[in-house]
Enzyme design. Structure first.
Site, mmCIF file in Angstrom:
data_model
loop_
_atom_site.group_PDB
_atom_site.id
_atom_site.type_symbol
_atom_site.label_atom_id
_atom_site.label_comp_id
_atom_site.label_asym_id
_atom_site.label_seq_id
_atom_site.Cartn_x
_atom_site.Cartn_y
_atom_site.Cartn_z
ATOM 1 C CB CYS A 1 26.798 32.767 28.909
ATOM 2 S SG CYS A 1 26.993 32.734 27.369
ATOM 3 C CB CYS B 1 24.840 35.160 26.307
ATOM 4 S SG CYS B 1 24.904 33.401 27.011
#
Length: 101
Positions: free
Chosen positions: A28, A31
């Site tokens: 991600c 992230c």
């Protein structure tokens, strides 16, 4: 510290201080961008709160249990209960407000 199903209860639910849990995945992009902010927050809050990470790919049961639909998702636990939640990228100040709510 990475949290797993095995240590979630001990480290998060039974913690004597507030806990911010970062639900993330290694693939991600947002992230990855949040990681240094989360690490900085963990250092600043040492002794006052704990900051942990849960890899949603490895710990799907925890992600399902806490209704994680998008990542990153941040949940603050106090006295074993989720008390606040934020989805998506946040700045450090917003994460601090979540912890102090």
């Amino acid at each position: 510290m990475k949290i797993t199903t095995e240590n979630f209860e001990k480290e998060v639910l039974n913690s004597g201080v507030p806990v911010l849990v970062d639900f993330f995945a290694t693939w991600c992009g947002p992230c990855k961008m949040m990681s240094p902010i989360v690490e900085e927050l963990a250092k600043e809050m040492e002794g006052k709160a704990k900051v942990y990470k849960v890899d949603t790919d490895e710990e799907q049961n925890l992600a399902i249990k806490y209704g994680i639909m998008s990542i990153p998702t941040f949940i603050v636990f106090k006295n074993g209960e989720p008390v606040s939640k934020a989805v998506g990228m946040r700045d450090k100040e917003e994460l601090m407000k979540l912890l102090n709510a």
